[in-house]
Design a protein around this motif. Structure first.
Motif, PDB file in Angstrom:
ATOM      1  N   TYR A  99      -9.297 -36.535  -5.799  1.00  0.00           N
ATOM      2  CA  TYR A  99      -9.695 -35.765  -4.607  1.00  0.00           C
ATOM      3  C   TYR A  99      -9.068 -34.319  -4.918  1.00  0.00           C
ATOM      4  O   TYR A  99      -8.074 -33.933  -5.375  1.00  0.00           O
ATOM      5  CB  TYR A  99      -9.065 -36.049  -3.332  1.00  0.00           C
ATOM      6  N   ASP A 110     -14.128 -39.309  -5.001  1.00  0.00           N
ATOM      7  CA  ASP A 110     -13.980 -40.774  -5.302  1.00  0.00           C
ATOM      8  C   ASP A 110     -14.908 -41.663  -4.605  1.00  0.00           C
ATOM      9  O   ASP A 110     -15.039 -41.841  -3.312  1.00  0.00           O
ATOM     10  CB  ASP A 110     -12.455 -41.195  -4.683  1.00  0.00           C
ATOM     11  N   ASP A 126     -17.479 -39.108   1.109  1.00  0.00           N
ATOM     12  CA  ASP A 126     -16.895 -39.310   0.067  1.00  0.00           C
ATOM     13  C   ASP A 126     -16.011 -40.527   0.296  1.00  0.00           C
ATOM     14  O   ASP A 126     -14.878 -40.683   0.998  1.00  0.00           O
ATOM     15  CB  ASP A 126     -15.844 -38.164  -0.283  1.00  0.00           C
ATOM     16  N   ASN A 128     -14.325 -43.371  -0.927  1.00  0.00           N
ATOM     17  CA  ASN A 128     -13.196 -43.821  -0.964  1.00  0.00           C
ATOM     18  C   ASN A 128     -11.886 -42.891  -0.731  1.00  0.00           C
ATOM     19  O   ASN A 128     -10.728 -43.376  -0.654  1.00  0.00           O
ATOM     20  CB  ASN A 128     -12.790 -44.273  -2.539  1.00  0.00           C
ATOM     21  N   ASN A 129     -12.131 -41.751  -0.499  1.00  0.00           N
ATOM     22  CA  ASN A 129     -11.342 -40.840   0.092  1.00  0.00           C
ATOM     23  C   ASN A 129     -11.465 -40.808   1.497  1.00  0.00           C
ATOM     24  O   ASN A 129     -10.514 -39.849   2.292  1.00  0.00           O
ATOM     25  CB  ASN A 129     -11.726 -39.252  -0.490  1.00  0.00           C
ATOM     26  N   CYS A 131     -13.426 -39.278   3.753  1.00  0.00           N
ATOM     27  CA  CYS A 131     -13.916 -37.932   4.407  1.00  0.00           C
ATOM     28  C   CYS A 131     -15.167 -37.601   4.029  1.00  0.00           C
ATOM     29  O   CYS A 131     -15.840 -38.175   3.165  1.00  0.00           O
ATOM     30  CB  CYS A 131     -12.802 -37.140   4.158  1.00  0.00           C
ATOM     31  N   ARG A 133     -17.454 -34.527   2.846  1.00  0.00           N
ATOM     32  CA  ARG A 133     -17.144 -33.233   2.037  1.00  0.00           C
ATOM     33  C   ARG A 133     -18.509 -32.278   2.247  1.00  0.00           C
ATOM     34  O   ARG A 133     -19.407 -32.641   2.675  1.00  0.00           O
ATOM     35  CB  ARG A 133     -17.022 -33.442   0.633  1.00  0.00           C
ATOM     36  N   THR A 143     -13.341 -29.849   2.346  1.00  0.00           N
ATOM     37  CA  THR A 143     -13.485 -30.937   3.165  1.00  0.00           C
ATOM     38  C   THR A 143     -14.055 -30.701   4.766  1.00  0.00           C
ATOM     39  O   THR A 143     -13.279 -29.683   5.390  1.00  0.00           O
ATOM     40  CB  THR A 143     -11.972 -31.623   3.374  1.00  0.00           C
ATOM     41  N   PRO A 148      -8.288 -36.899   3.450  1.00  0.00           N
ATOM     42  CA  PRO A 148      -8.300 -37.814   2.052  1.00  0.00           C
ATOM     43  C   PRO A 148      -7.095 -38.667   2.099  1.00  0.00           C
ATOM     44  O   PRO A 148      -5.960 -38.568   2.353  1.00  0.00           O
ATOM     45  CB  PRO A 148      -8.130 -36.726   1.089  1.00  0.00           C
ATOM     46  N   GLY A 149      -7.570 -39.926   1.916  1.00  0.00           N
ATOM     47  CA  GLY A 149      -6.830 -41.073   1.642  1.00  0.00           C
ATOM     48  C   GLY A 149      -6.260 -41.817   2.832  1.00  0.00           C
ATOM     49  O   GLY A 149      -5.412 -42.497   2.786  1.00  0.00           O
TER      50      GLY A 149
END
Length: 597
Positions: A99, A110, A126, A128-129, A131, A133, A143, A148-149
């Motif tokens: 990220y 990701d 995105d 696996n993040n 979020c 983008r 973003t 993220p995460g």
């Protein structure tokens, strides 16, 4: 413009074992050599193309989920990386996700998945993040929504809202962004994230929109099937599991929906979707409940056995885990053929002969050079899914080609108007109130078949021949009066009117519906010619011009060269049945010349 009255498909819409593929479409590879990589240049290489979206200039944007990049593909197939980067690792198999906001190759993703172009910028799910983008034309990534995460399902401002594995994106004309994450379908408008209640349940993977005069229509595809939310907020759905207690529409087949993955809308009533499990690309006519395979092999459940790579005709092409799908100019369909590591193009899709809901327009544009023949009836009229082997298409082609039917200044144009599973009174009302009064056609040809009689004159919703004979006086009176209503409305408006009668399989042979009998109870009912006699007598009593298609099919059953006229569990005609009726009806029209003085 073809029109269908949007009615819920009744029990008349039973199952077909296989869906027709479309030989009229052509599949070609636009980009990707098949090599595993992230090379730019002519055709380039991909690791796992996942999402596709067209820009306003015809540029195709492609997310490379394993390559962790967003690519651009020109109309000639030249590949350029717009944003994202990272080295290939693990013996050349992967690019590790990450990220980072930034420009071009400095940005990190990701598992970038769904894409949507809106108001000069490209949005990226995105996954696996967790979020969304956004990329500007110069490749700068920032973003837009989510953190993220941080995986979650909270709504609110884009800076605090949370998403859970967002995979699909679609943008409406008003700037609203629709997101498919594993929680459901979310909308983002004016910086606020909202979850659409009870829509896209079961874990949606993709979302698509169609902008109409009434508002935005939203489609969602996922583990349970495909949902549609109209501009009025009403939700309708087709499910993979036809036995589910959830309210839904029936398909014309046994689970013919397949396993929807990526999805794109063509106008308000047609959906293109990919089927990763069966390695096909499909078209769904939403209101008719009619699916068609436009790319890939025709299989019931192919799993991996149907996977492959081949360009060419739609019914000869092969795909391997097709995922994202987008519709560009001239109905050019782009497909992210993920496991083949290629971007494919499907062209030649013919929707000009498909059906649309009656309420979509009050009048039908006409040309002075056209002599319009409108086919009206239930789904038996257009249970073809391809124009060239359907009854209306056969009639149009044969009448046009016959020199005896030649017209000096006008050309024959055939249009189907379909009432899925509706009784004859509804069809009569539609012909009287719209088709005749709006002068939608010069000649209306009405198909009266056994399904048109269900639920009228004391009949049950699936009567046997015995019940139809016993209650003959009641339903034949309804038929006669309804036909008089149609004919009278046509005459008042200077429109010619013809009826042609046809049975369903059970009426002419106990073997034509074999699977249906075995599935319900292991017995075969004896058909009776008396039902056809009653129907034809009711038509004759109305005084309308008619063609006895029932007798044509009875004669065909007796033929030593007999070929199936109906599906073994389907009241709709087989390709041969459609050809028999279509050719016989065309001959009748050429002989009688209803377009004459």
């Amino acid at each position: 413009m073809m029109i269908v009255l949007a009615l819920v498909i009744s029990s008349a819409s039973q199952a077909t074992v296989a869906e027709p593929t479309s030989p009229s479409t052509m599949v070609r590879t636009l980009a990707g050599t098949g090599a595993l990589g992230v090379a730019d240049g002519e055709h380039g290489s991909f690791m796992a193309p996942y999402g596709v979206a067209y820009g306003p200039d015809g540029t195709l944007y492609v997310s490379d989920a394993i390559g962790q990049r967003v690519r651009m593909v020109s109309p000639t197939g030249r590949v350029t990386t717009l944003a994202g980067g990272g080295p290939i690792v693990d013996k050349g198999l992967w690019v590790r996700g990450g990220y980072r906001d930034g420009k071009g190759s400095q940005a990190r993703f990701d598992h970038p998945a769904g894409l949507a172009w809106s108001r000069g910028r490209l949005y990226v799910a995105d996954t696996n993040n967790h979020c969304i983008r956004v990329i500007t034309p110069d490749g700068t990534v920032s973003t837009f929504a989510g953190s993220p995460g941080t995986s979650g399902v909270s709504d609110g401002p884009v800076t605090t809202a949370a998403f859970k594995l967002p995979a699909g994106l679609a943008a409406a004309a008003d700037g609203t962004l629709y997101v498919a994450d594993y929680f459901g379908i979310r909308s983002i408008h004016d910086g606020i994230v909202k979850t659409i209640p009870a829509f896209g349940a079961g874990g949606p993977w993709s979302v698509a929109v169609s902008d109409t005069a009434q508002g935005t229509v939203v489609y969602a595809a996922g583990v349970e099937g495909i949902d549609r939310m109209g501009a009025d907020g009403k939700i309708d759905r087709f499910l993979i599991d036809d036995q589910s207690p959830t309210p839904h529409r029936n398909m014309e087949g046994i689970e013919p929906l397949g396993f929807p993955s990526g999805i794109a809308a063509i106008g308000e009533y047609f959906v293109i979707y990919t089927d990763v499990r069966e390695n096909t690309v499909r078209l769904l006519d939403w209101y008719a409940g009619a699916p068609q395979i436009i790319g890939g092999i025709d299989v019931y459940d192919g799993i991996s056995s149907a996977a492959g790579w081949a360009d060419g005709r739609g019914d000869a092409s092969r795909f391997d885990a097709p995922m994202g799908v987008a519709v560009g100019r001239n109905r050019q369909i782009a497909v992210a053929d993920m496991a083949n590591r290629r971007v494919r193009i499907i062209s030649g899709l013919d929707l000009d002969h498909e059906s649309l809901p009656a309420e979509s327009e009050a009048g039908i544009p006409r040309k002075a050079s056209e002599y319009r023949i409108a086919f009206v009836g239930n789904s038996a009229v257009t249970s073809y899914l391809r124009w060239d082997d359907g009854i209306p298409g056969i009639v149009e082609r044969k009448v046009r080609a016959d020199p005896r039917a030649a017209m000096t200044k006008r050309s024959f144009v055939v249009i189907p108007f379909v009432f899925a599973g509706s009784p004859i009174q509804a069809q009569a009302s539609y012909i009287e109130s719209l088709l005749a009064e709006m002068h939608a056609a010069d000649l209306i040809i009405f198909n009266l078949n056994t399904v048109s009689l269900y639920d009228i004159g004391g009949l049950s919703d699936r009567p046997t021949d015995r019940e139809m004979i016993e209650k003959g006086p009641q339903w034949t009176a309804v038929v006669t009066e309804s036909l008089r209503t149609m004919d009278g409305a046509c005459k008042r408006n200077g429109v010619k009117f013809i009826v042609y009668t046809t049975p369903v399989g059970d009426n002419v042979s106990s073997t034509e519906g074999s699977w249906g009998h075995l599935e319900s109870e292991p017995t075969f009912l004896e058909p009776s010619t008396e039902v056809g006699d009653l129907m034809n007598a009711a038509v004759q009593a109305s005084g309308v011009t008619y063609f006895d298609g029932w007798s044509v099919l009875e004669n065909e059953i007796r033929s030593p060269q007999h070929i199936a006229l109906f599906g073994t569990q389907d009241p709709h005609f087989s390709p041969h049945g459609r050809a028999v009726i279509g050719n016989a009806l065309a001959d009748f029209l050429v002989r009688t010349k209803p377009w004459g003085p």
